[in-house]
Design a protein around this motif. Structure first.
Motif, short mmCIF file in Angstrom:
data_model
loop_
_atom_site.label_atom_id
_atom_site.label_comp_id
_atom_site.label_asym_id
_atom_site.label_seq_id
_atom_site.Cartn_x
_atom_site.Cartn_y
_atom_site.Cartn_z
N GLU B 165 3.75 54.00 -22.06
CA GLU B 165 4.13 52.68 -22.58
C GLU B 165 5.14 51.97 -21.69
O GLU B 165 5.43 50.79 -21.92
CB GLU B 165 4.71 52.83 -23.99
N TYR B 166 5.67 52.64 -20.66
CA TYR B 166 6.77 52.07 -19.87
C TYR B 166 6.41 50.73 -19.24
O TYR B 166 7.23 49.80 -19.19
CB TYR B 166 7.19 53.05 -18.77
N THR B 168 4.33 48.43 -20.25
CA THR B 168 4.06 47.30 -21.14
C THR B 168 5.18 47.03 -22.15
O THR B 168 5.34 45.90 -22.59
CB THR B 168 2.73 47.52 -21.88
N GLU B 169 5.96 48.05 -22.50
CA GLU B 169 7.11 47.85 -23.42
C GLU B 169 8.30 47.40 -22.60
O GLU B 169 9.26 48.15 -22.36
CB GLU B 169 7.43 49.15 -24.18
N LYS B 172 12.07 47.87 -23.70
CA LYS B 172 12.53 49.14 -24.23
C LYS B 172 13.18 49.97 -23.12
O LYS B 172 12.75 49.94 -21.97
CB LYS B 172 11.31 49.89 -24.81
#
Lengths: 388, 388
Positions: B165-166, B168-169, B172
């Motif tokens: 997910e790095y 696209t998030e 975060k």
């Protein structure tokens, strides 16, 4: 952990390599930059000769094999075999050793995928090696991306170069170059022996290339049905264009901060990759505005005049249209390339002239169908990209 | 590009490999997953025996050498040598071939850095191989990061795993595990033969580990002054802790979206790396709240009872303080590890018990001081991290 003697030994190896790199003994021979840590052989001299060494006390015949040319090696009293090659062209060459008929990698070098195998490589320093040298400039990342292809029903992998500023310029989007390897090579080549990342790092630092992503994938792609054909020794049809257009590009545009339009998307390749990417570019002019063909064109292996009515579905027939659409049309080859490359690339250039399609042509001095030609070609090509 | 026959040959090689991978002929022997594309040897059977093959028509003595144990191979009428090993432990082993006294990589495998060299590896399928298998789950990136160390005055490299997910998030931030290799290994090991990325991909998909970054650097680091000592065969002092604390961690926190505080930062290592990272963690309890030592502790190689007054500057003397500060204190080893590991790790555990410091201890069944122990250890360890 093991023991202190071992650690000392290892450190000594590193220091040893350091000494050799600094000294100029051994008849002017220096360790190759492709050597494993601490290995003093193979070595290269200023004439471009390669000197290899291997311990093989019980062997009766050991040879150094560079590109199929075998050089005899001789054994000393300790069972150490040493041999030298004739002068080699500047740049990177695949090679191997032959020990009593066994063709094996030289245990002293790092390994590279090419010539259809993971094996040894040797680097003859080039006059212009600064263009791909590791320098004190900001460095981008090379990231391994694993993905499943629905088309080939297999796991695939690409490497993605992101420029130095990519991690910190969080709101900026970047153009993308899709860059392909040649036959019997794979997705590892461009960022390993090709030094694509270092070439870009250096050019971006010098403001000679705009920050861009480079996506390096594997040019071999077949559906399971087509792959089955090769068991019957029929030629399966490549699915690479389909994989590129419907899987790779959408994935990259979804997961990376790209400028997802044709003027910010380029494609290029070397040899087989030049052939493949020309077809892909010409079939998808709505997706790409720039093309680079290094040592290859889609009329390969023919040297005949190109019939624009039929070649690549007649895309070049309307030369004015192609010329208008393409921001960069780049071709290159090495001055020492052998048949059929000069003929087929020459025929392609003749066609472009005839159709009044503007292009840039680059010749790599004194190199053949090898990686220095392609490093230099990339160095030239990326300086032209995304500057409109 | 070359020619069509060659391309057909290459495709046939891939198909061939596919057939072998699907079939169960050859006395139950199957090609190793570490083989180069299209190579049917080496093979492994369900007993864990390795069968290797090499063409060496003029050789008189060829052996398969796994971890120093040599197995004789025999030549057929075509000059092809074949030999089998005794059953090997499950997991990954470094090996080589000996051809008339020359120790060389098997030209049929991919290459791995370990045992102080790039060379061949073989994988004996383990019962729990699913934990590090390439599965149909989202996959993170493994990114190569090149940087210049002012401390060592040399170029260094780390690999950074970022979770799926790095990319696209974008808003975060993530915790970070610093994960180190063992002696005679390097920064490539954990994401290659260690499969750290696949272990995390699988655990994150199963929600058994939180998404985290993993930074894998090189544990060998010396200042130029200390490195010079090894020429005099003195033991140079490692600068790795200094590099880790003042160069690597600040760089990662600056360039990646990390949670830059001690409770969101863990450190672990295997063998030499376990020893190094324990020292680093204990010297910097303001920087780390979790430690993992796989097959190693800082009292290595001693099996003596630990004197907490002097060991690691007395940090364990106040057991309550260490216990309070450490979120996860993890130790592991394989059940088949040989001296001095059981003794030194045992003495360390005794000390933790005595000082009433809570820890998790894991034993990898039927494995020695090898990568399956460390893959399993990582699999256990990361499930404990960052869950407070």
């Amino acid at each position: 952990m093991k023991n202190r003697i071992s650690i000392l030994l290892l450190i000594s190896l590193f220091v040893c390599a350091f000494c050799y790199a600094q000294s100029d003994t051994n008849d002017g021979y220096q360790p190759s930059v492709t050597n494993q840590p601490g290995k003093e052989f193979p070595q290269v001299n200023t004439e471009g000769q390669v000197r290899a060494q291997i311990l093989a006390p019980d062997a009766t015949d050991v040879r150094l094999d560079i590109g199929g040319t075998k050089y005899e090696m001789t054994k000393d009293e300790n069972g150490m075999w040493t041999g030298e090659s004739r002068p080699q062209d500047e740049g990177f060459h695949y090679y191997q050793l032959n020990v009593d008929g066994a063709s094996v990698p030289d245990p002293s070098t790092k390994y590279y995928y090419g010539a259809g195998r993971w094996g040894s490589g040797i680097e003859i320093p080039a006059d212009d090696k600064e263009i791909y040298a590791l320098k004190n400039v900001p460095h981008g990342l090379v990231s391994e991306k694993i993905y499943f292809s629905e088309i080939t029903q297999a796991w695939r992998r690409c490497f993605v170069y992101t420029p130095p500023e990519y991690l910190t310029e969080m709101n900026k989007r970047y153009p993308v170059l899709y860059l392909q390897h040649g036959s019997f090579e794979d997705e590892t080549g461009w960022a390993s022996q090709g030094h694509a990342n270092l070439i870009l790092d250096n050019l971006i630092a010098d403001k000679k290339a705009v920050p861009m992503l480079i996506v390096m994938d594997n040019g071999y792609a077949y559906t399971p049905e087509e792959l089955a054909k090769s068991q019957a020794e029929a030629r399966p049809e490549s699915a690479f264009e389909d994989v590129m257009m419907t899987e790779i590009i959408p994935m990259i545009d979804a997961e990376f901060r790209t400028k997802a339009n044709r003027t910010e998307r380029a494609i290029a390749g070397l040899s087989m990759g030049a052939n493949q990417t020309m077809r892909i570019a010409m079939n998808n002019l709505d997706a790409f505005a720039s093309y680079g063909g290094f040592s290859g064109t889609s009329n390969y292996p023919s040297s005949d005049a190109i019939d624009t009515a039929t070649f690549l579905n007649g895309v070049f027939k309307d030369g004015a249209s192609v010329d208008k659409k393409m921001d960069v049309f780049f071709l290159s080859m090495g001055t020492k390339e052998s048949d059929p490359f000069p003929g087929s690339i020459g025929a392609f250039k003749d066609m472009l002239h005839k159709q009044k399609i503007e292009f840039t042509y680059y010749e790599s001095p004194k190199t053949a169908h090898e990686w220095l030609t392609w490093r230099r070609s990339l160095h030239q090509y990326v300086q032209l990209l995304f500057k409109n």
